[in-house]
Design a protein around this motif. Structure first.
Motif, PDB file in Angstrom:
ATOM      1  N   LEU A  23       0.827  -1.209   0.000  1.00  0.00           N
ATOM      2  CA  LEU A  23       0.000   0.000   0.000  1.00  0.00           C
ATOM      3  C   LEU A  23       0.862   1.261   0.000  1.00  0.00           C
ATOM      4  CD1 LEU A  23      -2.758  -1.088   2.556  1.00  0.00           C
ATOM      5  CD2 LEU A  23      -3.003  -0.860   0.068  1.00  0.00           C
ATOM      6  N   ASN A  24       1.889   1.269   0.827  1.00  0.00           N
ATOM      7  CA  ASN A  24       2.779   2.433   0.885  1.00  0.00           C
ATOM      8  C   ASN A  24       3.551   2.612  -0.420  1.00  0.00           C
ATOM      9  OD1 ASN A  24       1.907   2.766   3.476  1.00  0.00           O
ATOM     10  ND2 ASN A  24       3.816   2.111   4.446  1.00  0.00           N
ATOM     11  N   LEU A  25       3.901   1.497  -1.050  1.00  0.00           N
ATOM     12  CA  LEU A  25       4.634   1.557  -2.307  1.00  0.00           C
ATOM     13  C   LEU A  25       3.775   2.180  -3.406  1.00  0.00           C
ATOM     14  CD1 LEU A  25       7.249   0.954  -3.748  1.00  0.00           C
ATOM     15  CD2 LEU A  25       6.446  -1.361  -4.156  1.00  0.00           C
ATOM     16  N   GLU A  26       2.511   1.828  -3.443  1.00  0.00           N
ATOM     17  CA  GLU A  26       1.616   2.425  -4.435  1.00  0.00           C
ATOM     18  C   GLU A  26       1.546   3.934  -4.234  1.00  0.00           C
ATOM     19  OE1 GLU A  26      -2.080   0.323  -3.973  1.00  0.00           O
ATOM     20  OE2 GLU A  26      -1.233  -1.546  -4.752  1.00  0.00           O
ATOM     21  N   ALA A  27       1.400   4.358  -2.999  1.00  0.00           N
ATOM     22  CA  ALA A  27       1.324   5.793  -2.705  1.00  0.00           C
ATOM     23  C   ALA A  27       2.659   6.480  -2.996  1.00  0.00           C
ATOM     24  CB  ALA A  27       0.919   6.006  -1.249  1.00  0.00           C
ATOM     25  N   ALA A  28       3.755   5.853  -2.582  1.00  0.00           N
ATOM     26  CA  ALA A  28       5.076   6.455  -2.783  1.00  0.00           C
ATOM     27  C   ALA A  28       5.432   6.511  -4.259  1.00  0.00           C
ATOM     28  CB  ALA A  28       6.131   5.666  -2.016  1.00  0.00           C
ATOM     29  N   SER A  29       5.054   5.498  -5.027  1.00  0.00           N
ATOM     30  CA  SER A  29       5.350   5.490  -6.463  1.00  0.00           C
ATOM     31  C   SER A  29       4.678   6.673  -7.155  1.00  0.00           C
ATOM     32  CB  SER A  29       4.877   4.196  -7.113  1.00  0.00           C
ATOM     33  OG  SER A  29       5.624   3.120  -6.658  1.00  0.00           O
ATOM     34  N   ALA A  30       3.442   6.911  -6.801  1.00  0.00           N
ATOM     35  CA  ALA A  30       2.722   8.039  -7.406  1.00  0.00           C
ATOM     36  C   ALA A  30       3.391   9.349  -7.020  1.00  0.00           C
ATOM     37  CB  ALA A  30       1.269   8.019  -6.962  1.00  0.00           C
ATOM     38  N   ASP A  31       3.775   9.487  -5.747  1.00  0.00           N
ATOM     39  CA  ASP A  31       4.396  10.710  -5.272  1.00  0.00           C
ATOM     40  C   ASP A  31       5.762  10.937  -5.923  1.00  0.00           C
ATOM     41  OD1 ASP A  31       4.653  13.023  -3.553  1.00  0.00           O
ATOM     42  OD2 ASP A  31       6.082  11.832  -2.367  1.00  0.00           O
ATOM     43  N   VAL A  32       6.608   9.909  -5.929  1.00  0.00           N
ATOM     44  CA  VAL A  32       7.949  10.031  -6.506  1.00  0.00           C
ATOM     45  C   VAL A  32       7.864  10.279  -8.005  1.00  0.00           C
ATOM     46  CG1 VAL A  32      10.102   8.773  -6.961  1.00  0.00           C
ATOM     47  CG2 VAL A  32       9.076   8.690  -4.701  1.00  0.00           C
ATOM     48  N   SER A  33       6.969   9.585  -8.681  1.00  0.00           N
ATOM     49  CA  SER A  33       6.811   9.790 -10.125  1.00  0.00           C
ATOM     50  C   SER A  33       6.421  11.225 -10.431  1.00  0.00           C
ATOM     51  CB  SER A  33       5.754   8.845 -10.700  1.00  0.00           C
ATOM     52  OG  SER A  33       6.214   7.534 -10.685  1.00  0.00           O
ATOM     53  N   SER A  34       5.520  11.774  -9.642  1.00  0.00           N
ATOM     54  CA  SER A  34       5.104  13.154  -9.904  1.00  0.00           C
ATOM     55  C   SER A  34       6.253  14.121  -9.647  1.00  0.00           C
ATOM     56  CB  SER A  34       3.875  13.524  -9.071  1.00  0.00           C
ATOM     57  OG  SER A  34       4.197  13.553  -7.700  1.00  0.00           O
ATOM     58  N   ARG A  35       7.062  13.870  -8.599  1.00  0.00           N
ATOM     59  CA  ARG A  35       8.209  14.751  -8.336  1.00  0.00           C
ATOM     60  C   ARG A  35       9.241  14.655  -9.449  1.00  0.00           C
ATOM     61  NH1 ARG A  35      10.352  13.319  -2.800  1.00  0.00           N
ATOM     62  NH2 ARG A  35       8.637  11.909  -2.497  1.00  0.00           N
ATOM     63  N   PHE A  36       9.519  13.443  -9.956  1.00  0.00           N
ATOM     64  CA  PHE A  36      10.480  13.293 -11.041  1.00  0.00           C
ATOM     65  C   PHE A  36       9.944  13.914 -12.326  1.00  0.00           C
ATOM     66  CE2 PHE A  36      12.707  10.235  -8.368  1.00  0.00           C
ATOM     67  CZ  PHE A  36      14.021  10.519  -8.682  1.00  0.00           C
ATOM     68  N   SER A  37       8.648  13.848 -12.547  1.00  0.00           N
ATOM     69  CA  SER A  37       8.051  14.467 -13.735  1.00  0.00           C
ATOM     70  C   SER A  37       8.247  15.964 -13.700  1.00  0.00           C
ATOM     71  CB  SER A  37       6.553  14.144 -13.821  1.00  0.00           C
ATOM     72  OG  SER A  37       6.369  12.768 -14.005  1.00  0.00           O
ATOM     73  N   VAL A  38       8.043  16.559 -12.531  1.00  0.00           N
ATOM     74  CA  VAL A  38       8.229  18.007 -12.389  1.00  0.00           C
ATOM     75  C   VAL A  38       9.689  18.366 -12.617  1.00  0.00           C
ATOM     76  CG1 VAL A  38       8.176  19.908 -10.719  1.00  0.00           C
ATOM     77  CG2 VAL A  38       6.240  18.334 -10.880  1.00  0.00           C
ATOM     78  N   LEU A  39      10.617  17.592 -12.026  1.00  0.00           N
ATOM     79  CA  LEU A  39      12.040  17.857 -12.222  1.00  0.00           C
ATOM     80  C   LEU A  39      12.429  17.717 -13.688  1.00  0.00           C
ATOM     81  CD1 LEU A  39      13.600  15.995  -9.158  1.00  0.00           C
ATOM     82  CD2 LEU A  39      13.434  18.455  -9.493  1.00  0.00           C
ATOM     83  N   HIS A  40      11.914  16.680 -14.340  1.00  0.00           N
ATOM     84  CA  HIS A  40      12.220  16.446 -15.744  1.00  0.00           C
ATOM     85  C   HIS A  40      11.689  17.597 -16.604  1.00  0.00           C
ATOM     86  CE1 HIS A  40      13.164  14.249 -19.338  1.00  0.00           C
ATOM     87  NE2 HIS A  40      11.912  14.352 -19.751  1.00  0.00           N
ATOM     88  N   ARG A  92      17.867  27.841 -22.666  1.00  0.00           N
ATOM     89  CA  ARG A  92      19.273  28.129 -22.932  1.00  0.00           C
ATOM     90  C   ARG A  92      19.538  28.120 -24.435  1.00  0.00           C
ATOM     91  NH1 ARG A  92      22.190  24.279 -18.548  1.00  0.00           N
ATOM     92  NH2 ARG A  92      21.560  25.463 -16.730  1.00  0.00           N
ATOM     93  N   GLY A  93      18.888  27.203 -25.103  1.00  0.00           N
ATOM     94  CA  GLY A  93      19.098  27.102 -26.542  1.00  0.00           C
ATOM     95  C   GLY A  93      18.528  28.317 -27.290  1.00  0.00           C
ATOM     96  N   ASP A  94      17.501  28.956 -26.733  1.00  0.00           N
ATOM     97  CA  ASP A  94      16.887  30.103 -27.381  1.00  0.00           C
ATOM     98  C   ASP A  94      17.690  31.356 -27.175  1.00  0.00           C
ATOM     99  OD1 ASP A  94      13.558  29.021 -26.469  1.00  0.00           O
ATOM    100  OD2 ASP A  94      14.832  28.450 -28.168  1.00  0.00           O
ATOM    101  N   ALA A  95      18.519  31.415 -26.168  1.00  0.00           N
ATOM    102  CA  ALA A  95      19.230  32.664 -25.834  1.00  0.00           C
ATOM    103  C   ALA A  95      20.354  32.959 -26.755  1.00  0.00           C
ATOM    104  CB  ALA A  95      19.741  32.599 -24.400  1.00  0.00           C
ATOM    105  N   VAL A 148      12.635  22.614 -19.639  1.00  0.00           N
ATOM    106  CA  VAL A 148      12.362  24.045 -19.849  1.00  0.00           C
ATOM    107  C   VAL A 148      13.673  24.826 -19.757  1.00  0.00           C
ATOM    108  CG1 VAL A 148      11.239  26.063 -18.823  1.00  0.00           C
ATOM    109  CG2 VAL A 148       9.965  23.929 -19.088  1.00  0.00           C
ATOM    110  N   ARG A 149      14.504  24.511 -18.748  1.00  0.00           N
ATOM    111  CA  ARG A 149      15.782  25.238 -18.614  1.00  0.00           C
ATOM    112  C   ARG A 149      16.669  24.979 -19.830  1.00  0.00           C
ATOM    113  NH1 ARG A 149      15.424  23.467 -13.298  1.00  0.00           N
ATOM    114  NH2 ARG A 149      16.877  21.789 -13.720  1.00  0.00           N
ATOM    115  N   ASN A 150      16.745  23.731 -20.265  1.00  0.00           N
ATOM    116  CA  ASN A 150      17.585  23.405 -21.417  1.00  0.00           C
ATOM    117  C   ASN A 150      17.048  24.063 -22.689  1.00  0.00           C
ATOM    118  OD1 ASN A 150      19.334  21.899 -19.903  1.00  0.00           O
ATOM    119  ND2 ASN A 150      18.301  19.964 -20.300  1.00  0.00           N
ATOM    120  N   GLY A 151      15.755  24.102 -22.820  1.00  0.00           N
ATOM    121  CA  GLY A 151      15.134  24.746 -23.980  1.00  0.00           C
ATOM    122  C   GLY A 151      15.362  26.236 -23.981  1.00  0.00           C
TER     123      GLY A 151
END
Length: 189
Positions: free
Chosen positions: A159-176, A186-189, A181-184
């Motif tokens: 049960l905790n793994l299901e909850a943690a997977s959703a939480d960690v996935s969302s945090r990694f998605s935001v970081l990604h 830089r290329g425009d500048a 966005v930062r890499n994009g």
């Protein structure tokens, strides 16, 4: 027990027999291991100083050295076997490991959120490889109680793994997304 007197007696023993024990060990093992083995011999001598035969100190130290060398040989053999087993493994190319990082982070978070009792039940069976009988003995409970603990711990982990997977996935998605966005930008500048 007079500690000062024991220390003086041990110091005398050490000074008197160190060279002989080191020579004994040096003839039986590689030079880079001599200091460690001799140190272990005298550590055992200190721990068992009260039971050491007073009239046969050097033979007793040789006996300890022999046992210490045997232990060192076994450790070396295990280490060599492990190196050989690892060397025999086929080489694999490693691809993107982001998914495994997310899974590991989620598992660590899920495990950390469990009680110490649940964590220990899981560690004893999964990490230490103990049977239910052995783990029950380690936890000083009945085998039936251990089975119940383990069942509940696995259920909570799932049960905790299901909850943690959703939480960690969302945090990694935001970081990604933020990195993209930062890499994009830089290329425009």
């Amino acid at each position: 027990m007079d500690t000062a007197t024991d220390e003086q007696r041990f110091t005398r023993l050490y000074r008197q027999h160190y060279a002989a024990v080191a020579a004994y060990v040096r003839r039986r093992i590689s030079p880079d291991q001599v200091v460690d083995v001799v140190s272990e011999v005298f550590l055992v001598a200190w721990r068992r100083f009260e039971t050491m035969p007073g009239n046969a100190e050097l033979p007793w130290l040789y006996g300890v050295a022999r046992l210490t060398l045997s232990s060192t040989y076994r450790s070396d053999e295990r280490r060599l076997s492990l190196v050989q087993a690892l060397a025999a493994q086929p080489r694999q190319t490693v691809g993107d490991h982001a998914d495994s990082v997310v899974e590991s982070a989620a598992l660590a978070a899920a495990l950390d959120s469990l009680s110490e009792t649940d964590q220990e039940a899981l560690r004893l069976t999964v990490w230490e490889g103990l049977s239910a009988t052995q783990a029950a003995k380690a936890l000083e409970c009945s085998v039936a109680s251990f089975h119940v603990r383990l069942h509940r711990a696995r259920k909570r982990l799932r049960l905790n793994l299901e909850a943690a997977s959703a939480d960690v996935s969302s945090r990694f998605s935001v970081l990604h997304r933020d990195a993209a966005v930062r890499n994009g930008s830089r290329g425009d500048a």
